[in-house]
Scaffold this active site. Structure first.
Site, PDB file in Angstrom:
ATOM      1  N   LYS A 195       0.883  -1.178   0.000  1.00 20.73           N
ATOM      2  CA  LYS A 195       0.000   0.000   0.000  1.00 20.73           C
ATOM      3  C   LYS A 195       0.916   1.222   0.000  1.00 20.73           C
ATOM      4  O   LYS A 195       1.421   1.662   1.031  1.00 20.73           O
ATOM      5  CB  LYS A 195      -0.872  -0.008   1.258  1.00 20.73           C
ATOM      6  N   GLU A 270       9.697   1.722  10.661  1.00 21.67           N
ATOM      7  CA  GLU A 270      10.758   2.697  10.367  1.00 21.67           C
ATOM      8  C   GLU A 270      10.111   4.066  10.423  1.00 21.67           C
ATOM      9  O   GLU A 270       9.350   4.428   9.531  1.00 21.67           O
ATOM     10  CB  GLU A 270      11.342   2.450   8.967  1.00 21.67           C
ATOM     11  N   CYS A 304      14.103  10.909   6.535  1.00 24.17           N
ATOM     12  CA  CYS A 304      13.840  10.580   7.943  1.00 24.17           C
ATOM     13  C   CYS A 304      15.057  10.829   8.820  1.00 24.17           C
ATOM     14  O   CYS A 304      14.926  11.155   9.987  1.00 24.17           O
ATOM     15  CB  CYS A 304      13.377   9.135   8.041  1.00 24.17           C
ATOM     16  N   GLU A 401       9.547  16.702  14.565  1.00 24.00           N
ATOM     17  CA  GLU A 401      10.117  16.481  13.234  1.00 24.00           C
ATOM     18  C   GLU A 401       9.484  17.483  12.268  1.00 24.00           C
ATOM     19  O   GLU A 401       8.266  17.596  12.199  1.00 24.00           O
ATOM     20  CB  GLU A 401       9.797  15.048  12.778  1.00 24.00           C
TER      21      GLU A 401
HETATM   22  P1  NAD Z   1       2.491   8.781   7.184  1.00 27.28           P
HETATM   23  O1  NAD Z   1       2.651   8.043   8.459  1.00 27.28           O
HETATM   24  O2  NAD Z   1       1.495   9.876   7.120  1.00 27.28           O
HETATM   25  O3  NAD Z   1       2.090   7.773   6.012  1.00 27.28           O
HETATM   26  C1  NAD Z   1       2.895   6.666   5.684  1.00 27.28           C
HETATM   27  C2  NAD Z   1       2.019   5.585   5.085  1.00 27.28           C
HETATM   28  O4  NAD Z   1       1.120   5.117   6.079  1.00 27.28           O
HETATM   29  C3  NAD Z   1       1.167   6.061   3.916  1.00 27.28           C
HETATM   30  O5  NAD Z   1       1.107   5.039   2.948  1.00 27.28           O
HETATM   31  C4  NAD Z   1      -0.193   6.253   4.559  1.00 27.28           C
HETATM   32  O6  NAD Z   1      -1.273   6.125   3.663  1.00 27.28           O
HETATM   33  C5  NAD Z   1      -0.194   5.112   5.557  1.00 27.28           C
HETATM   34  N1  NAD Z   1      -1.130   5.247   6.677  1.00 27.28           N
HETATM   35  C6  NAD Z   1      -1.603   6.387   7.250  1.00 27.28           C
HETATM   36  N2  NAD Z   1      -2.467   6.073   8.250  1.00 27.28           N
HETATM   37  C7  NAD Z   1      -2.522   4.726   8.319  1.00 27.28           C
HETATM   38  C8  NAD Z   1      -3.210   3.796   9.137  1.00 27.28           C
HETATM   39  N3  NAD Z   1      -4.044   4.193  10.105  1.00 27.28           N
HETATM   40  N4  NAD Z   1      -3.009   2.478   8.950  1.00 27.28           N
HETATM   41  C9  NAD Z   1      -2.166   2.048   8.000  1.00 27.28           C
HETATM   42  N5  NAD Z   1      -1.493   2.873   7.156  1.00 27.28           N
HETATM   43  C10 NAD Z   1      -1.665   4.198   7.326  1.00 27.28           C
HETATM   44  O7  NAD Z   1       3.952   9.278   6.782  1.00 27.28           O
HETATM   45  P2  NAD Z   1       4.354  10.189   5.529  1.00 27.28           P
HETATM   46  O8  NAD Z   1       3.940  11.582   5.844  1.00 27.28           O
HETATM   47  O9  NAD Z   1       3.892   9.550   4.277  1.00 27.28           O
HETATM   48  O10 NAD Z   1       5.946  10.067   5.541  1.00 27.28           O
HETATM   49  C11 NAD Z   1       6.764  10.903   6.292  1.00 27.28           C
HETATM   50  C12 NAD Z   1       7.199  10.214   7.571  1.00 27.28           C
HETATM   51  O11 NAD Z   1       7.864   9.004   7.263  1.00 27.28           O
HETATM   52  C13 NAD Z   1       8.188  11.048   8.359  1.00 27.28           C
HETATM   53  O12 NAD Z   1       7.864  10.992   9.716  1.00 27.28           O
HETATM   54  C14 NAD Z   1       9.507  10.341   8.102  1.00 27.28           C
HETATM   55  O13 NAD Z   1      10.469  10.527   9.101  1.00 27.28           O
HETATM   56  C15 NAD Z   1       9.066   8.919   8.012  1.00 27.28           C
HETATM   57  N6  NAD Z   1      10.060   8.120   7.297  1.00 27.28           N
HETATM   58  C16 NAD Z   1      10.814   7.229   8.002  1.00 27.28           C
HETATM   59  C17 NAD Z   1      11.794   6.484   7.359  1.00 27.28           C
HETATM   60  C18 NAD Z   1      12.637   5.491   8.105  1.00 27.28           C
HETATM   61  O14 NAD Z   1      13.184   4.610   7.467  1.00 27.28           O
HETATM   62  N7  NAD Z   1      12.754   5.587   9.414  1.00 27.28           N
HETATM   63  C19 NAD Z   1      12.011   6.659   5.991  1.00 27.28           C
HETATM   64  C20 NAD Z   1      11.230   7.572   5.307  1.00 27.28           C
HETATM   65  C21 NAD Z   1      10.252   8.294   5.965  1.00 27.28           C
END
Ligand code: NAD
Length: 503
Positions: A195, A270, A304, A401
């Site tokens: 997804k 992550e 991240c 963040e």
């Molecule tokens: P997000 O948490 O808003 O969304 C990530 C994914 O989760 C999307 O596909 C979203 O549709 C899905 N999602 C949202 N709510 C959900 C739920 N209730 N159940 C299941 N899936 C759900 O994050 P974002 O804004 O897309 O990405 C940015 C974040 O990702 C930042 O906090 C960044 O630090 C983090 N990030 C971490 C890493 C790492 O490896 N540690 C790498 C890249 C990004």
């Protein structure tokens, strides 16, 4: 469904839109609903992706489970799973320019980055995990049974794939993140439903076409686009999904962990970060200044592990912060297809508002901008790279963040103080230390509570090196041999041997 868009005279970008890859077939979403996709550099609508529902997730998970249980999948030799990943790598290499252009269009990041970083990482990760497929090994153990019944006991362990994996990815490295979930899942014998983020799904869909072309068995890799609260949550809650591999924000990760608990699903999370960049007085100044800028500004700070807190020894504080500010001022923002562009836009209007709001809160609390702190006066979600000084650890911008090109600088007097400040965060993802003193480098690195510490570099991520976060930055590790534990379970088999004539 494919449509073609022209961008800056280069080859046209083919956009796959509106369908879900389920059981080897492109299907329309059962809800009949779609999500508009915008070009973040122009704010123009460019495509529609399917808003997958729980019914679509159910179809995809059922398909993944059928394939997982099929004797063809169960009997496939590990090397042959590796070959499938190699085939996919070759097809991605063949179409790398087109995929990179599609990623640039969808995410806004410059083409030279999508082509040379995202696509290279993607292909390397496929090959890396393709190689691991044949290296899942167990142990052979001699027992000391407490009941001597005349038999001799032996046991062996093997690594068994967990089953159907739910992969959920964010928008900052869309294709790379998709492969980061798909490659180990397939290498270690799982099947997967991906997804992707609703903010950047187009390269995952294009990948779906290559998955079919590579001849990967139907149902082994399914791709369902849609919103997190509906499609994502349905994937997390589906009883046939045995493991969730999630990359995204800490808030969503916490929700997923809570949902997964009732079914004891395996999870790797992550999550977010607030990584420190620490510059000590003996560092090579030019390299440390370039390194501190490079720790935060690439991908417009949407990384991240971005070095969003800059701690500099007081004697060189002005030189380092002014140096980073000078680099920030010179960075050229623009459309990712323009060859002069060094930084693209943020992913969305919402993200632009979040970044602007956090910078404003920092200034309200007493931080002083040395560069940036402004949007660009043109269409697109552009934010100028920003360095703020007069930072304090209790400011909102020091604690949350930002996920934008914004760094908060604070002077430090000694190692004890920087250790305390660097660790004074709910996060623990990455950190870098810039120094020429090996003693300080290694002793301080050992005291930083983070999954990765870089010495005289930052943001070096490689599939060979385990990656993940401490504290609220995550749970478990991906990459390297750690992925074996993440996608498999140990099964122990115990046997009793008896051959009286050999007694
Ligand atoms: P997000 O948490 O808003 O969304 C990530 C994914 O989760 C999307 O596909 C979203 O549709 C899905 N999602 C949202 N709510 C959900 C739920 N209730 N159940 C299941 N899936 C759900 O994050 P974002 O804004 O897309 O990405 C940015 C974040 O990702 C930042 O906090 C960044 O630090 C983090 N990030 C971490 C890493 C790492 O490896 N540690 C790498 C890249 C990004």
């Amino acid at each position: 469904m494919l449509k073609t868009i022209e961008r800056n005279g280069g080859a046209p970008v083919r956009i796959p839109e509106g369908s879900l890859l389920i059981d080897g077939d492109w299907r329309s979403p059962s809800s009949g609903e779609f999500i508009d996709v915008f070009d973040p550099a122009t704010e123009e609508p460019i495509a529609k992706i399917a808003a997958g529902s729980s019914a679509d997730i159910d179809l995809a998970v059922q398909a993944a489970q059928r394939t997982f249980e099929s004797s063809a999948w169960q009997k496939m030799r590990p090397l042959d799973r590796g070959r499938l990943l190699e085939k996919l790598a070759l097809l991605i290499e063949r179409d790398a320019e087109e995929l990179a252009r599609l990623e640039t269009l969808d995410s806004g990041k410059p083409y030279y980055v999508t082509r040379n970083v995202d696509l290279e990482f993607t292909v390397d990760a496929l090959r890396y995990y393709g190689g691991w497929s044949s290296k899942m090994a167990g142990e052979y153990l001699t027992l000391s049974p407490f009941v001597d019944d005349g038999g001799t006991y032996r046991a062996y362990t093997e690594r068994r794939p967990v089953g159907v994996v739910g992969g959920i990815t964010p928008w900052n490295f869309p294709l790379g993140q998709a492969i980061q979930k798909i490659a180990p899942a397939i290498a270690f014998g799982c099947t997967i439903v991906l997804k992707p983020s609703e903010e950047a799904s187009l390269t995952s869909l294009r990948l779906g076409e290559l998955i079919l072309e590579a001849g990967i068995p139907d149902g082994a890799i399914n791709i369902v686009t849609g919103y997190g609260a509906t499609a994502g949550q349905a994937l997390v809650d589906h009883p046939l999904v045995r493991k969730i591999a999630f990359t995204g924000s800490t808030a969503t990760g916490q929700r997923i962990l809570a949902s997964a608990a009732s079914q004891m699903k395996r999870v790797t999370l992550e999550l977010g970060g607030k990584s420190p960049t620490i510059v000590l007085a003996d560092a090579n100044l030019d390299k440390a200044i370039a390194g501190a800028a490079n720790a935060i500004f690439p991908n417009s700070g949407q990384v991240c592990t971005a070095g969003s807190r800059l701690f500099v020894e007081a004697s060189i504080f002005d030189a380092v912060t002014m140096g980073v500010a000078a680099i920030a001022d010179e960075l050229r923002l623009g459309n990712g297809f323009d060859t002069q562009t060094q930084l693209g836009p943020l992913i969305s209007k919402r993200q632009l508002e979040r970044v602007s709001g956090l910078v404003a809160s920092g200034i309200d609390e007493g931080a002083e901008p040395l560069s940036g702190a402004s949007q660009e006066n043109r269409p697109g979600y552009f934010y100028r790279p920003t360095i703020l000084k007069n930072g304090r650890a209790d400011m909102r911008i020091a604690r949350e963040e930002v996920f934008g090109p914004v760094v908060l600088a604070m002077p430090i007097d000694d190692l004890r103080q920087v250790k305390a400040l660097a660790n004074d965060t709910i996060y623990g993802l990455g950190a870098s230390i810039w120094t020429r003193d090996l003693n300080k480098a290694h002793l301080l690195a050992a005291q930083i509570d983070a999954g990765t510490v870089w010495l005289n570099t930052h943001n070096i991520l490689d599939t060979a090196v385990p990656f993940g976060g401490n504290k609220l930055s995550g749970l478990g590790r991906e990459f390297g041999s750690e992925a074996i534990n993440a996608y498999t379970e140990t099964r122990a088999t115990c046997m009793r041997l008896e051959a009286p004539e050999l007694d």
